[in-house]
Scaffold this active site. Structure first.
Site, short mmCIF file in Angstrom:
data_model
loop_
_atom_site.label_atom_id
_atom_site.label_comp_id
_atom_site.label_asym_id
_atom_site.label_seq_id
_atom_site.Cartn_x
_atom_site.Cartn_y
_atom_site.Cartn_z
N LEU A 44 21.40 42.71 31.50
CA LEU A 44 20.89 43.51 30.38
C LEU A 44 21.49 44.91 30.46
O LEU A 44 20.91 45.86 29.96
CB LEU A 44 19.36 43.55 30.47
CG LEU A 44 18.58 43.70 29.16
CD1 LEU A 44 18.95 42.60 28.17
CD2 LEU A 44 17.08 43.68 29.42
N CYS A 89 35.90 33.42 32.33
CA CYS A 89 34.88 32.41 32.01
C CYS A 89 34.11 32.68 30.71
O CYS A 89 34.28 31.94 29.75
CB CYS A 89 33.90 32.29 33.16
SG CYS A 89 34.73 31.85 34.70
N LYS A 140 36.17 32.76 27.18
CA LYS A 140 36.80 31.49 26.75
C LYS A 140 35.77 30.37 26.66
O LYS A 140 35.91 29.46 25.85
CB LYS A 140 38.00 31.12 27.63
CG LYS A 140 37.72 30.85 29.10
CD LYS A 140 37.72 29.38 29.44
CE LYS A 140 37.50 29.19 30.93
NZ LYS A 140 37.01 27.86 31.29
C1 UGA Z 1 30.19 33.82 34.98
C2 UGA Z 1 28.77 33.30 35.19
O1 UGA Z 1 27.91 34.38 35.51
C3 UGA Z 1 28.74 32.28 36.35
O2 UGA Z 1 27.44 31.75 36.51
C4 UGA Z 1 29.73 31.15 36.02
O3 UGA Z 1 29.78 30.20 37.07
C5 UGA Z 1 31.11 31.75 35.83
O4 UGA Z 1 31.08 32.72 34.75
C6 UGA Z 1 32.05 30.64 35.48
O5 UGA Z 1 31.89 30.04 34.42
O6 UGA Z 1 32.89 30.28 36.32
P1 UGA Z 1 31.75 35.64 36.23
O7 UGA Z 1 32.72 35.42 35.11
O8 UGA Z 1 32.23 35.63 37.64
O9 UGA Z 1 30.58 34.52 36.17
O10 UGA Z 1 31.08 37.07 36.01
P2 UGA Z 1 29.68 37.62 35.51
O11 UGA Z 1 28.97 38.21 36.66
O12 UGA Z 1 28.95 36.62 34.69
O13 UGA Z 1 30.16 38.81 34.58
C7 UGA Z 1 30.87 38.53 33.37
C8 UGA Z 1 31.14 39.79 32.59
O14 UGA Z 1 29.92 40.28 32.04
C9 UGA Z 1 31.74 40.94 33.40
O15 UGA Z 1 32.82 41.49 32.65
C10 UGA Z 1 30.60 41.92 33.53
O16 UGA Z 1 31.06 43.25 33.62
C11 UGA Z 1 29.83 41.69 32.23
N1 UGA Z 1 28.41 42.07 32.28
C12 UGA Z 1 27.56 41.45 33.15
C13 UGA Z 1 27.93 43.04 31.43
O17 UGA Z 1 28.67 43.62 30.60
N2 UGA Z 1 26.60 43.37 31.47
C14 UGA Z 1 25.74 42.78 32.33
O18 UGA Z 1 24.53 43.12 32.31
C15 UGA Z 1 26.22 41.79 33.19
#
Ligand code: UGA
Length: 439
Positions: free
Chosen positions: A254, A264, A267
């Site tokens: 959030l 991930c 896409k």
């Molecule tokens: C994501 C999912 O969280 C995993 O559960 C999943 O296994 C993975 O994709 C996948 O499909 O392989 P990931 O891409 O490693 O994991 O990263 P996240 O921690 O989900 O973050 C994704 C993006 O969201 C980042 O750019 C992060 O900066 C952004 N984000 C995250 C926000 O802008 N705000 C937030 O509150 C949280």
């Protein structure tokens, strides 16, 4: 148990090392010989906290080997995990299945005894059923080479912990034998109380894309509200804290700001709405297009606010960029919002200097026209503005007074809502953040 892990990217390398760590005999497989050579020497080909130690341990124990041969893998394994990538197809929103298809075709022909092939890659719903038929058709043992689907939920940056202590294990299985084999594979996790959910193949595939879609939607939700805050003078950080304290909503995922990137979430939501359209369900998943739109607008908004802080033009200005990876604790720059912004600002005539703790080499080869610095203070030398685009812990620990001294003008835009703005302002900075009042 004798296990193979096919595809040794962020997912497969971690999965292979963790399977060896919990005591299995593991053979990792990849077509990339350089990657296999590095892993065989215990060197991870990318940055992931905890992975070097894990590889060193398994290297010493000798129960993790690597090969480029699918025939060797077929000969070795009782359970074969398929962990290859499903990137966005060029010119389309759909997933490119060529790596998964190549592995299944390459492996199935060599499966001479009963075994279990377990898909972990993120795929469009319906893929597993198609692949199960393909394996039965190509394998010398027919349907005795069975397929199951076991989606992966690990996050880059915490991948080792997410694998060894997952929130849940989801297994799409076509038989009790398959569900039981995977219970044995994951025995230590089950003993620790990890929920183990057995579903059909389609449900398992959908659990994964639904989870990522929900996470993306949650981030875009707070970013949409952030747009409203920007227009009304409200504060998104205080708002998110207030709604996050409702236990039904929760404060994770959030954080408003520059939005999501990586290999991930972007896409996966695109492939999901593309699959929805193929199934005649475009309306059901139409909101994911809006989630995508909101997310992409954050990048433009960051550029616009930065330009506004520079009185309307980037031409000839020096811009320091803190962060290049798509998220902290990773060197992954796939669809990195930070580099997207940095490159766009460079094209508008600024001199852009980028710092990142781990992603500089990857960033430099993808964006050679940008300048790079090995220290945050070096990147900020002579800067007219500092953009905080990836929230590495190191940046929260910077001394704003010392940093102000090396800039041309101490201006900072916190696009990740992670810096203590009051502290920066007290040190003389003009500080703004996305979704928060200007002063
Ligand atoms: C994501 C999912 O969280 C995993 O559960 C999943 O296994 C993975 O994709 C996948 O499909 O392989 P990931 O891409 O490693 O994991 O990263 P996240 O921690 O989900 O973050 C994704 C993006 O969201 C980042 O750019 C992060 O900066 C952004 N984000 C995250 C926000 O802008 N705000 C937030 O509150 C949280």
């Amino acid at each position: 148990m004798r296990i193979t892990v096919i595809g040794t990217g962020y997912l497969g390398a971690v999965h292979a090392a963790c399977m060896a760590d919990i005591g299995h005999e593991v053979l990792g497989v990849d077509v990339d010989e350089a990657k296999i050579a590095a892993l065989a020497e215990g060197r991870p080909p990318f940055f992931e906290p905890g992975l070097p130690d894990l590889l060193a341990r398994t290297h010493e124990r000798g129960n993790l080997r690597f090969t480029t041969s699918l025939a060797e893998a077929a000969e070795f394994g009782e359970v074969h995990f398929v962990c290859v990538g499903t990137p966005q197809l060029k010119g389309s929103h759909a997933a490119d299945m060529k790596h998964v298809d190549a592995v299944i075709d390459g492996l199935a022909r060599h499966l001479h005894r009963p075994c279990l092939v377990v898909g972990k890659s993120t795929v469009p719903v319906g893929t597993a059923a198609r692949l199960a038929r393909r394996i039965a058709e190509l394998s010398p043992v027919g349907a005795a080479a069975e397929l199951a689907w076991n989606p992966e939920f690990l996050r880059e940056g915490t991948a080792v912990l997410d694998t060894l202590e997952p929130d849940r294990l989801v297994v799409g299985a076509q038989s009790e034998r398959a569900a039981q084999l995977l219970r044995e594979v994951y025995a230590p996790m089950l003993a620790a109380g990890t929920p183990y959910l057995v579903t059909d193949l389609a449900t398992a595939e959908l659990v994964k894309v639904s989870a990522n879609s929900f996470l993306a939607t949650k981030i875009s939700f707070i970013n949409a509200i952030s747009e409203v805050c920007e227009a009304t003078g409200a504060d998104i950080v205080e708002l998110a804290q207030a709604i996050g304290l409702d236990s039904r909503i929760g404060s994770k995922f959030l954080t408003a700001g520059l939005g999501f990137g990586g290999g991930c979430l972007p896409k996966d939501i695109r492939a999901f709405y593309a699959r929805g359209e193929e199934l005649g369900l475009g309306r059901s998943l139409a909101f994911l297009r809006e989630v995508d739109e909101i997310n992409m607008r954050r990048r433009q908004r960051t550029i616009d606010v930065a330009r506004e802080m520079l009185d309307g033009s980037f031409l000839g200005r020096r811009v320091a960029v803190l962060g290049a990876a798509f998220k902290p604790d990773s060197d992954d720059i796939r669809d990195s919002p930070a580099l997207n912004v940095a490159a766009a600002i460079h094209l508008q005539g600024a001199h852009v200097c980028v710092h990142d703790e781990e992603a500089i080499d990857n960033a430099r080869s993808a964006y050679p026209a940008l300048d790079y610095a090995l220290e945050p203070a070096k990147a900020c030398e002579g800067a007219d503005i500092v953009l905080h685009l990836t929230e590495w812990k190191q940046y929260r620990e910077l001394d704003p007074a010392a940093l102000a001294a090396v800039t041309n003008v101490p201006r900072v835009l916190d696009a990740r809502n992670a810096l203590d703005l009051a502290q920066w302002r007290a040190a003389g900075w003009t500080a703004r953040a996305l979704g928060r009042p200007a002063a």
